[in-house]
Design a protein around this motif. Sequence first.
Motif, PDB file in Angstrom:
ATOM      1  N   ILE A 119      31.244  34.871  50.620  1.00  0.00           N
ATOM      2  CA  ILE A 119      30.602  36.023  51.195  1.00  0.00           C
ATOM      3  C   ILE A 119      30.625  36.502  49.958  1.00  0.00           C
ATOM      4  O   ILE A 119      31.761  37.133  49.619  1.00  0.00           O
ATOM      5  CB  ILE A 119      29.956  36.320  52.353  1.00  0.00           C
ATOM      6  N   GLY A 120      30.370  36.697  48.511  1.00  0.00           N
ATOM      7  CA  GLY A 120      30.707  37.629  47.790  1.00  0.00           C
ATOM      8  C   GLY A 120      30.761  37.575  46.717  1.00  0.00           C
ATOM      9  O   GLY A 120      32.425  36.851  46.277  1.00  0.00           O
ATOM     10  N   GLY A 121      30.402  37.486  45.586  1.00  0.00           N
ATOM     11  CA  GLY A 121      30.285  36.923  44.294  1.00  0.00           C
ATOM     12  C   GLY A 121      31.188  38.169  43.268  1.00  0.00           C
ATOM     13  O   GLY A 121      31.294  38.119  42.208  1.00  0.00           O
ATOM     14  N   GLY A 122      31.950  39.032  43.578  1.00  0.00           N
ATOM     15  CA  GLY A 122      32.933  40.136  42.535  1.00  0.00           C
ATOM     16  C   GLY A 122      34.370  39.604  43.316  1.00  0.00           C
ATOM     17  O   GLY A 122      34.712  37.777  42.897  1.00  0.00           O
ATOM     18  N   ILE A 123      35.156  40.353  41.674  1.00  0.00           N
ATOM     19  CA  ILE A 123      36.701  39.696  41.718  1.00  0.00           C
ATOM     20  C   ILE A 123      37.286  39.039  43.259  1.00  0.00           C
ATOM     21  O   ILE A 123      37.739  37.990  42.730  1.00  0.00           O
ATOM     22  CB  ILE A 123      37.608  40.860  41.050  1.00  0.00           C
ATOM     23  N   ASN A 124      37.076  39.810  43.856  1.00  0.00           N
ATOM     24  CA  ASN A 124      38.046  39.134  45.039  1.00  0.00           C
ATOM     25  C   ASN A 124      37.356  37.532  45.199  1.00  0.00           C
ATOM     26  O   ASN A 124      37.994  36.621  45.583  1.00  0.00           O
ATOM     27  CB  ASN A 124      38.409  40.096  46.428  1.00  0.00           C
ATOM     28  N   GLY A 125      36.168  37.844  45.636  1.00  0.00           N
ATOM     29  CA  GLY A 125      35.414  36.360  46.276  1.00  0.00           C
ATOM     30  C   GLY A 125      35.958  34.880  45.093  1.00  0.00           C
ATOM     31  O   GLY A 125      35.501  33.800  45.485  1.00  0.00           O
ATOM     32  N   ALA A 126      35.614  35.872  44.116  1.00  0.00           N
ATOM     33  CA  ALA A 126      35.653  34.193  42.819  1.00  0.00           C
ATOM     34  C   ALA A 126      36.847  33.931  42.217  1.00  0.00           C
ATOM     35  O   ALA A 126      37.028  32.817  42.218  1.00  0.00           O
ATOM     36  CB  ALA A 126      34.970  35.117  41.498  1.00  0.00           C
ATOM     37  N   GLY A 127      38.024  34.856  42.646  1.00  0.00           N
ATOM     38  CA  GLY A 127      39.418  34.582  42.998  1.00  0.00           C
ATOM     39  C   GLY A 127      39.877  33.812  44.205  1.00  0.00           C
ATOM     40  O   GLY A 127      40.600  33.095  43.997  1.00  0.00           O
ATOM     41  N   ILE A 128      38.888  34.440  45.368  1.00  0.00           N
ATOM     42  CA  ILE A 128      39.410  33.174  46.731  1.00  0.00           C
ATOM     43  C   ILE A 128      39.025  31.751  45.971  1.00  0.00           C
ATOM     44  O   ILE A 128      39.554  30.609  46.541  1.00  0.00           O
ATOM     45  CB  ILE A 128      39.036  33.996  47.480  1.00  0.00           C
ATOM     46  N   ALA A 129      37.855  31.723  45.998  1.00  0.00           N
ATOM     47  CA  ALA A 129      36.930  30.745  45.452  1.00  0.00           C
ATOM     48  C   ALA A 129      38.207  30.007  44.579  1.00  0.00           C
ATOM     49  O   ALA A 129      38.226  28.887  44.656  1.00  0.00           O
ATOM     50  CB  ALA A 129      35.748  30.826  45.048  1.00  0.00           C
ATOM     51  N   ARG A 130      38.434  30.619  43.232  1.00  0.00           N
ATOM     52  CA  ARG A 130      39.084  29.373  42.395  1.00  0.00           C
ATOM     53  C   ARG A 130      40.469  29.050  42.874  1.00  0.00           C
ATOM     54  O   ARG A 130      41.261  27.798  42.862  1.00  0.00           O
ATOM     55  CB  ARG A 130      39.799  30.943  41.215  1.00  0.00           C
ATOM     56  N   ASP A 131      41.203  30.171  44.075  1.00  0.00           N
ATOM     57  CA  ASP A 131      42.408  29.424  44.339  1.00  0.00           C
ATOM     58  C   ASP A 131      42.231  27.979  45.849  1.00  0.00           C
ATOM     59  O   ASP A 131      43.248  27.437  45.154  1.00  0.00           O
ATOM     60  CB  ASP A 131      42.728  30.220  45.149  1.00  0.00           C
TER      61      ASP A 131
END
Length: 501
Positions: A10-22
């Motif tokens: 949940i969340g499309g900021g830098i932390n959410g996008a970074g976790i999704a990528r990883d």
Amino acid sequence: MTETVDLFIIGGGINGAGIARDAAGRGLSVMLCEKDDLAQGTSSRSGKLVHGGLRYLEYYEFRLVREALIEREVLLASAPHIIWPMRFVLPHSPEDRPAWLVRLGLFLYDYLGGRKRLPGTRTLDLRRDPEGAPIEDQFTKGFEYSDCWVDDARLVALNAVDAAERGARIFTRTACTSARREGDLWRVEMTDTRNGARTTVMARALVNAGGPWVSDIIQRVAGANSTRKVRLVKGSHIITPKFWDGANAYLVQNHDKRVIFINPYEGDKALIGTTDIPYDGTPENVAIEETEIDYLLKTVNRYFKQKLRRSDVLHSFSGVRPLYDDGQGNPSAVTRDYVFDLDTTGGAPLLNVFGGKITTFRKLAEHALQRLQPTFPKMGPDWTATGILPGGEIEKGDVPKFLDRLATHYPWLPRDLARYYTRTYGARTARLIGGATSLADLGQSFGPRFYEAEVRYLMAQEWAETTEDILTRRTKHGLHMSEDQTAAFAAWFERQPADAA
């Protein structure tokens, strides 16, 4: 049958996008939902810096500063098109911190993180060195050190693009309206904010990277509790015409111990900030106040010969920093470090993310996946330390050499447009240009360096759906367009079918 994924974010900021990528890069099946646009909240309203956080040393945040300094060079290598070195001039004010303390801080800054690529600190005589030319004569001594610039909103978008290319599914303008545990799974309900359509999925683990909304998601969406709290602090910036020569930035101290950055921005502008004010309102309604503008102008005018007036403020923006509440009274002293709250009491894990900063997002994501290792024992190893973000596949990070190659391949492309494409899309510029063989082939022109081909690329590749997505977050074209140009672009955009890309 309801679909089941490994990880729902949940969340499309830098932390959410970074976790999704990883996570996607480790082989996990990933879904991410964001109720607005990518980076629409805090992650597009930062000071645009990848930095160690010089002032955090004053609060003994040595672990955070060391990690940030190491990450500074990792990120510079991963995205040299949107991250680049910048030199900062710090005029010394004897009324504030003593020179020995500043020197000590800069010494630690140079060596704490094993600096390799960036030049170190040097002492300046502001009466003779050109960097002192715009500074008031009373400030005779200064220091110069290195940090990096970043296009924050593009950093988020590129992490989401990389995640999607590795198999993650990214849903923007889609709110997570409910998440409830059912044994070893989460039943998650998403609602498309454009049409109200609801979708239900099952997930083996849930990550709450809601930023300023993290506590609301814990309580209202997930029906859970946490002993940790988030503290909201407002940071505001103003944009003025650039009022000094040279590519360097400035960092000035104020009497209240705050430091203010004055950075070159978009070629002919200056980005000035930030403030630090406790915030109790809703994050969606954050806005700069006149007292903040006065504060920033007064701080700048204390140091610079050319005095800024209220009429020099071209634009402003405010963001809400979701800091982990460590009990500090002074907003500037509240830790910028990140903290995880892993809740497994009801079965399927819920990982709540508190705090964090742009510079340490990659490490935060890596640590988040490490915390979820017991749930996903067969997932791949850490990998992002050497991973390249989309567009960063530039040999040895040599952007000028890449720009020269671009000019050879597209001799019809104006140099300033080629430079803009390089600094925005890097090695993916060819995808944007497509089969164009002339400037006319890029389609309609909407403003300086702004053509239809770029709009269609952003709609097709980066989830851009509105004029604000394009003019404010995916690019900064909005800062360079007149009101008439902006209105004409909005009218053209409105006429495009949804699948125009």
